[in-house]
Design an enzyme around this catalytic site. Structure first.
Site, PDB file in Angstrom:
ATOM      1  N   GLY A  48       0.773  -1.233   0.000  1.00  0.00           N
ATOM      2  CA  GLY A  48       0.000   0.000   0.000  1.00  0.00           C
ATOM      3  C   GLY A  48       0.805   1.284   0.000  1.00  0.00           C
ATOM      4  CG  ASP A 106      -0.985   1.712   3.497  1.00  0.00           C
ATOM      5  OD1 ASP A 106      -0.748   1.382   4.682  1.00  0.00           O
ATOM      6  OD2 ASP A 106      -1.480   0.930   2.668  1.00  0.00           O
ATOM      7  CG  ASP A 109      -7.572   0.436  10.742  1.00  0.00           C
ATOM      8  OD1 ASP A 109      -8.268   1.038  11.572  1.00  0.00           O
ATOM      9  OD2 ASP A 109      -8.031  -0.505  10.062  1.00  0.00           O
ATOM     10  CE  LYS A 137      -9.168   3.041   7.359  1.00  0.00           C
ATOM     11  NZ  LYS A 137      -9.824   1.740   7.151  1.00  0.00           N
ATOM     12  CB  VAL A 159      -9.681   4.891   1.988  1.00  0.00           C
ATOM     13  CG1 VAL A 159     -10.603   5.715   2.867  1.00  0.00           C
ATOM     14  CG2 VAL A 159      -8.415   4.514   2.743  1.00  0.00           C
TER      15      VAL A 159
HETATM   16  P1  5GP Z   1      -3.297  -1.683  11.156  1.00  0.00           P
HETATM   17  O1  5GP Z   1      -2.243  -2.718  11.470  1.00  0.00           O
HETATM   18  O2  5GP Z   1      -2.951  -0.293  11.608  1.00  0.00           O
HETATM   19  O3  5GP Z   1      -4.659  -2.108  11.574  1.00  0.00           O
HETATM   20  O4  5GP Z   1      -3.473  -1.727   9.609  1.00  0.00           O
HETATM   21  C1  5GP Z   1      -2.672  -1.089   8.807  1.00  0.00           C
HETATM   22  C2  5GP Z   1      -2.663  -1.699   7.435  1.00  0.00           C
HETATM   23  O5  5GP Z   1      -3.940  -2.168   7.019  1.00  0.00           O
HETATM   24  C3  5GP Z   1      -2.280  -0.605   6.485  1.00  0.00           C
HETATM   25  O6  5GP Z   1      -0.893  -0.668   6.258  1.00  0.00           O
HETATM   26  C4  5GP Z   1      -3.066  -0.943   5.251  1.00  0.00           C
HETATM   27  O7  5GP Z   1      -2.287  -1.722   4.410  1.00  0.00           O
HETATM   28  C5  5GP Z   1      -4.239  -1.747   5.714  1.00  0.00           C
HETATM   29  N1  5GP Z   1      -5.449  -0.900   5.748  1.00  0.00           N
HETATM   30  C6  5GP Z   1      -6.057  -0.367   6.845  1.00  0.00           C
HETATM   31  N2  5GP Z   1      -7.129   0.354   6.506  1.00  0.00           N
HETATM   32  C7  5GP Z   1      -7.211   0.294   5.155  1.00  0.00           C
HETATM   33  C8  5GP Z   1      -8.125   0.872   4.198  1.00  0.00           C
HETATM   34  O8  5GP Z   1      -9.088   1.593   4.499  1.00  0.00           O
HETATM   35  N3  5GP Z   1      -7.866   0.610   2.889  1.00  0.00           N
HETATM   36  C9  5GP Z   1      -6.818  -0.165   2.489  1.00  0.00           C
HETATM   37  N4  5GP Z   1      -6.667  -0.356   1.186  1.00  0.00           N
HETATM   38  N5  5GP Z   1      -5.944  -0.730   3.362  1.00  0.00           N
HETATM   39  C10 5GP Z   1      -6.142  -0.499   4.685  1.00  0.00           C
HETATM   40 MG    MG Z   2      -0.149  -1.971   4.805  1.00  0.00          MG
END
Ligand code: 5GP
Ligand code: MG
Length: 186
Positions: A48, A106, A109, A137, A159
């Site tokens: 991403g 990217d 979250d 987010k 997104v």
């Molecule tokens: P986390 O470990 O913070 O939950 O997730 C982060 C990863 O999940 C990001 O690097 C991304 O690749 C993916 N991700 C989280 N939200 C989204 C989203 O809304 N769209 C997309 N395409 N990837 C997301």
């Molecule tokens: Mg990622």
């Protein structure tokens, strides 16, 4: 259905001009914060963040050595499975020791991906570690962390575009948009 093609996105959240302006200002801020330092080692989280990092690093003046790493917590869905597969191979770990590290992703979250990576990076004793994320987010983060360089904050919706995919599609959209809810399966 000919002629009734609906866009895959609900609405555009950031258009190409807004993204370019934010990437420019991030590049300036990062340049300033490392003015007196050794060349940076940028760890870019695939897939991403590839497009974001390409644009960001090309706008920076400071010398950067990019390294691309893979992790995946989405497995083709739209909700974090909470499973973070991290790949920091030993050879990369050695390269991290004593270097100034910029971790580029990217999206922040749940925070699981970045915090897990940050913890591992620290074990390899870098000279410093900072994080740069295109989107945060608005959601209660499971693993809160400090983001040193943040592009945008977005509502808690899935997104796509500007490198971000849904099942490996829509990365090529030049803007960032909320994916249509009826296209996601959870
Ligand atoms: P986390 O470990 O913070 O939950 O997730 C982060 C990863 O999940 C990001 O690097 C991304 O690749 C993916 N991700 C989280 N939200 C989204 C989203 O809304 N769209 C997309 N395409 N990837 C997301
Ligand atoms: Mg990622």
């Amino acid at each position: 259905m000919a002629g009734t093609m609906q866009p895959v996105y609900e609405r555009i959240l950031m258009d190409a001009a807004q993204i370019a302006a934010v990437v420019d200002s991030l590049a300036e801020r990062i340049d300033r914060s490392y003015a007196a330092c050794e060349p940076l080692l940028a760890l870019v989280v695939l897939e991403g963040a590839r497009r974001f990092a390409d644009d960001l690093l090309s706008r920076m003046q400071h010398p950067v050595e990019p390294v691309f790493i893979s992790t995946s917590s989405y497995h083709g869905g739209t909700h974090s499975a909470g499973i973070v597969k991290i790949v920091i191979p030993p050879a990369l770990g050695k390269a991290i020791g004593g270097r100034h590290i910029l971790l580029i992703d990217d999206i922040y979250d749940t925070g699981l991906t970045l915090s897990s990576l940050a913890e591992q990076i620290k074990q390899f004793a870098p000279a410093s570690l900072k994080t740069c994320v295109l989107l945060e987010k608005k959601t209660p983060h499971k693993k809160p962390l400090r983001v040193d360089f943040l592009g945008f904050t977005v509502e808690d919706t899935f997104v796509v575009g500007y490198g971000l995919d849904y099942r490996n599609q829509y990365r090529d959209l030049p803007f960032i948009a909320a994916l249509r809810k009826d296209l996601t399966t959870g």
